[in-house]
Design a protein around this motif. Structure first.
Motif, PDB file in Angstrom:
ATOM      1  N   TRP A 128     -50.844 -50.152  56.864  1.00 36.01           N
ATOM      2  CA  TRP A 128     -51.599 -49.063  56.230  1.00 36.01           C
ATOM      3  C   TRP A 128     -53.080 -49.165  56.585  1.00 36.01           C
ATOM      4  O   TRP A 128     -53.736 -48.153  56.854  1.00 36.01           O
ATOM      5  CB  TRP A 128     -51.421 -49.110  54.713  1.00 36.01           C
ATOM      6  CG  TRP A 128     -50.031 -48.782  54.251  1.00 36.01           C
ATOM      7  CD1 TRP A 128     -49.161 -47.909  54.839  1.00 36.01           C
ATOM      8  CD2 TRP A 128     -49.357 -49.306  53.100  1.00 36.01           C
ATOM      9  NE1 TRP A 128     -47.981 -47.872  54.130  1.00 36.01           N
ATOM     10  CE2 TRP A 128     -48.073 -48.715  53.058  1.00 36.01           C
ATOM     11  CE3 TRP A 128     -49.700 -50.221  52.111  1.00 36.01           C
ATOM     12  CZ2 TRP A 128     -47.147 -49.002  52.056  1.00 36.01           C
ATOM     13  CZ3 TRP A 128     -48.780 -50.524  51.107  1.00 36.01           C
ATOM     14  CH2 TRP A 128     -47.517 -49.919  51.084  1.00 36.01           C
TER      15      TRP A 128
ATOM     16  N   SER B  53     -45.592 -44.117  53.981  1.00 36.26           N
ATOM     17  CA  SER B  53     -45.065 -45.274  53.252  1.00 36.26           C
ATOM     18  C   SER B  53     -43.557 -45.100  53.161  1.00 36.26           C
ATOM     19  O   SER B  53     -43.022 -44.026  53.436  1.00 36.26           O
ATOM     20  CB  SER B  53     -45.689 -45.402  51.852  1.00 36.26           C
ATOM     21  OG  SER B  53     -45.407 -44.265  51.059  1.00 36.26           O
TER      22      SER B  53
ATOM     23  N   ALA C 239     -49.456 -49.060  47.831  1.00 38.18           N
ATOM     24  CA  ALA C 239     -50.511 -48.544  48.718  1.00 38.18           C
ATOM     25  C   ALA C 239     -51.645 -47.929  47.897  1.00 38.18           C
ATOM     26  O   ALA C 239     -52.829 -48.096  48.219  1.00 38.18           O
ATOM     27  CB  ALA C 239     -49.924 -47.504  49.667  1.00 38.18           C
TER      28      ALA C 239
END
Length: 774
Positions: free
Chosen positions: A46, A59, A151
């Motif tokens: 990420w 994701s 995330a």
């Protein structure tokens, strides 16, 4: 104009995922360590994309084994044989997950793995969902929600990725008669609603639905299911923004369908199918964004900015900047992680390297195209454009690429170069007279376990800590042990074990002109299995014999027949990163001629049984049936060229695994191999039905145990499978062998399993002979 990515390599830049999973399976590390490594890989991925400037970062593209299996677990599509008892006694959800992928043989339980097959026309394998009539689904695993939240906690709002409901069902198999798996959509959709509700509550803005079946031929029922599904999703979640992703082919006849679905953005693959752009633009509603897949997610060549900018310019003029995105063609799981990890300039020279881009570089290419397509790209970006143009010009004129001798040899091929001297019936009689094998002859597919010790010899040799002769002596010793052991258990056709080989394609790529290879260009094949595909950059030829030394040495150790082991031209092509400056058919024919030379040299050295593996024949089949004929014509011709230079009494084997043959069985027969060995144990011999219906004329070895699972079948289990095989294939055509090579297995389990296999074959012979004695 925004940028997006569809998926990022999940293995880690140093194959951290492979190492931690294999240590976990071996009991060398704990559950928490596995989760920790997975989390670190996700966060790094990420961060790489965020720092590059990608607007929509995926994701749920991470997986500990396979993304399709992730969805099966998430939906509670867990076959009954994976009893909840497996979650007791300290077991975890991850243990259940790995058992579904790999089988389970422990604590009194003996459960076979789920079936595995190829992901469309790639060399990635997925775990096939199993479906039953009136099956119910529930949210069993919250992985997609957990990773979005993870995330978010790291300051990155991601775009969760889901396999679309229709494609998920079509990826699976009905495990009982009387229903169509697409009819399960009404039972499955509520689980999608549950997931979407939870993501929406966490303020997810964009959701990516992968519906790759939109590039295949769909029935009317399947088309209607797509319409109904996305209408229901839109009605239930009117504010959620949906990206519908397609890849690997053009939408074609499904263009109008895809354009009609109530989504916010449509992604198309303009690398594999640039011709679809105009038609898609013409049918796309004005309020729908078009994501342009212009960066090749499946190959390692640097993007041609001028070519991509022309596509972007056309889309921009038709749709406007606010209605187009720039993206890779597909998920980057099919690309190696980072070109900067390639340090050895003797192997990957600066000239070759300047033509390439791995996943991390492709992310930056996406951003570069965005900047170059702006109204005022600036001086720095113009320099980047000039640099890109120079690299492509250099590649076109490089003397590394073109070999006129090779081109002339291809152009001089005649029809007789792709035909054996006699038909199979004549060859079979000559071979039976020469070999005198019993019924149900036994063999293996080729490789034996590559232990840590064997791999260390290769590493030491490459590092210079042992000499070439020391390395050769060590491999010879290991080969001699394998030959002696095969004699001891009475296998009929022996193999030398391939201890000198790193990978079935890379090994040949290292010895063929026109190939280069990487140090760290790993991509995931399945689970923890990573491969490092060779790179075909130029015309292919064989400077000298590649395998004769080892096969001849092994044959000198035994009076039994030794099988020479080669990888076929189509598989070498499919499992390499292939040059994109000439037709694949041309490159494949060049490889076929190189393999032909090796086959003839093996025969001259006294090797009368030669296996040319072609597991990728089916994998290379175009996704649209209308394109099959042309592909099959050149692919089958390439195989026949590779094997047709030998005498009638030389027996040619081929091997195929994890493929469906129903639609191409005639073409498989046209390959005209004397013996074909195939994977059948995971499907419980189901794949043999087509060979029976077609009345396959040549000999066939259905795999009797699954080498991709650590569980060890016993003799009775193998006899059961052989009896199933005998009901559909005449017993005098049957061979006995594992599903695939044994490279990834341990010696303890290999020795037990092969001993049981030989015993099963001998029992089958006794059973055949018994009625004659009565």
């Amino acid at each position: 104009m925004l940028t997006q990515n569809l998926g990022y390599p999940r293995i880690g830049s140093q194959r951290e995922l492979k190492k931690i999973c294999e240590n976990y399976w071996a009991g060398k590390t704990g559950y928490k360590n596995v989760l920790s490594v997975g989390k670190n890989i996700r966060l790094e991925n990420w961060q790489i994309q965020k720092e590059a400037g990608i607007d929509l970062i995926p994701s749920n593209d991470f997986s500990f084994y396979d993304q399709v299996l992730d969805h099966s677990l998430m939906f509670g599509a867990i076959p009954k044989r994976y009893n909840p008892v497996m979650l007791k006694e300290g077991g975890t959800e991850l243990d259940l997950y790995f058992a579904m992928a790999r089988g389970y043989q422990k604590d009194g339980l003996d459960v076979v793995a789920m079936e595995m097959t190829k992901w469309f026309d790639t060399n990635y394998h997925y775990i096939v969902p199993e479906f039953y009539k009136d099956q119910r689904f529930k949210l069993f695993s919250t992985k997609i929600i957990d990773e979005f939240y993870e995330a978010k906690q790291a300051g990155i709002i991601t775009k969760p990725v889901l396999i679309g409901p229709v494609s998920y069902l079509l990826l699976g198999k009905e495990k009982e008669d009387g229903f169509d798996r697409i009819d399960l959509i009404s039972n499955l959709l509520p689980v999608y609603f549950d997931i979407l509700k939870k993501l929406q509550d966490l303020n997810a803005e964009w959701i990516q639905f992968d519906e790759p079946f939109l590039v295949l031929d769909l029935t009317e029922k399947e088309q209607n299911a797509l319409r109904d599904v996305y209408q229901q999703i839109r009605k239930a979640f009117p504010k959620l923004k949906i990206v519908l992703a397609t890849y690997f082919e053009q939408l074609g006849a499904n263009t109008a369908l895809a354009a009609s679905l109530p989504v916010n953005a449509l992604h198309i693959d303009l690398v594999r199918a640039p011709q679809q752009l105009d038609e898609v633009i013409a049918q796309l509603p004005k309020n729908v964004i078009l994501s342009l897949g212009v960066i090749d997610g499946r190959n390692i060549w640097k993007n041609d900015f001028e070519q991509s900018l022309a596509i972007i310019k056309k889309a921009k003029e038709k749709l406007g900047s606010n209605h187009i995105w720039i993206a890779p063609s597909c998920s980057l799981i099919h690309s190696p992680c980072d070109l900067r990890n390639e340090k050895n300039e003797e192997v990957l020279t600066p000239e070759l390297k300047q033509w390439m881009a791995f996943a991390k570089q492709k992310i930056h290419e996406v951003m570069m195209l965005k900047n170059l397509s702006s109204d005022d790209p600036g001086v720095n970006y113009q320099y980047q454009l000039a640099e890109n143009k120079y690299a492509h010009t250099n590649r076109k004129i490089s003397t590394l690429i073109h070999n006129e001798v090779v081109k002339q040899r291809v152009s001089s091929l005649m029809p007789e170069h792709s035909k054996r001297e006699s038909n199979f019936v004549i060859r079979r009689d000559k071979q039976h007279k020469l070999f005198s094998f019993p019924f149900f002859p036994t063999t293996t597919i080729g490789s034996f376990p590559q232990t840590t010790e064997v791999r260390s010899w290769r590493s030491q040799y490459k590092k210079g800590t042992i000499t070439e002769q020391q390395y050769i002596d060590l491999v010879k010793e290991e080969t001699a042990k394998a030959v002696k052991w095969q004699e001891d258990i009475d296998i009929d056709v022996l193999v030398h074990g391939e201890f000198e080989r790193n990978d079935m394609v890379e090994y040949f790529g290292e010895q063929l002109d026109g190939f280069t290879f990487s140090q760290n260009g790993w991509v995931q094949s399945y689970g923890s299995r990573c491969v490092k595909p060779p790179i075909i950059y130029g015309d292919v030829s064989r400077p000298e014999a590649m395998t004769v030394q080892w096969s001849a040495y092994a044959q000198s150790l035994t009076t039994k027949r030794m099988k020479g082991m080669l990888t076929g031209p189509v598989t070498i092509l499919q499992w390499s990163f292939v040059r994109n400056d000439q037709p694949r058919s041309e490159t494949c024919t060049q490889i076929a001629l190189a393999i032909r030379d090796e086959v003839c040299d093996l025969e001259s050295a006294g090797i009368k049984i030669i296996q040319i593996d072609e597991p990728a024949i089916r994998e290379g089949l175009p996704l649209r049936k209308q394109d099959w004929e042309y592909y099959l014509e050149w692919a089958i011709r390439a195989f026949r060229i590779s094997q047709s230079g030998v005498q009638d009494d030389t027996q040619i084997h081929t091997h195929m695994c994890y493929s469906e043959f129903n639609d191409i069985i005639k073409n498989i027969a046209d390959m005209d191999a004397d013996v074909i060995t195939i994977e059948t144990s995971r499907s419980q011999m189901e794949l043999l039905d087509v060979f029976a219906d077609f009345k396959y004329p040549n000999e066939i070895g259905p795999g009797v145990y699954d080498i991709h699972s650590p569980r060890i079948p016993d003799k009775d289990e193998m006899i059961t499978l052989l009896n199933k095989a005998k009901t559909v294939i005449p017993y005098h055509q049957l061979w006995v062998n594992p599903d695939c090579g044994l490279k990834t297995r341990g010696w303890d389990e290999t020795k037990i399993a092969l001993t049981e296999m030989v015993a099963a074959a001998k029992q089958m012979r006794e059973n055949i002979m018994a009625p004659a004695l009565v």
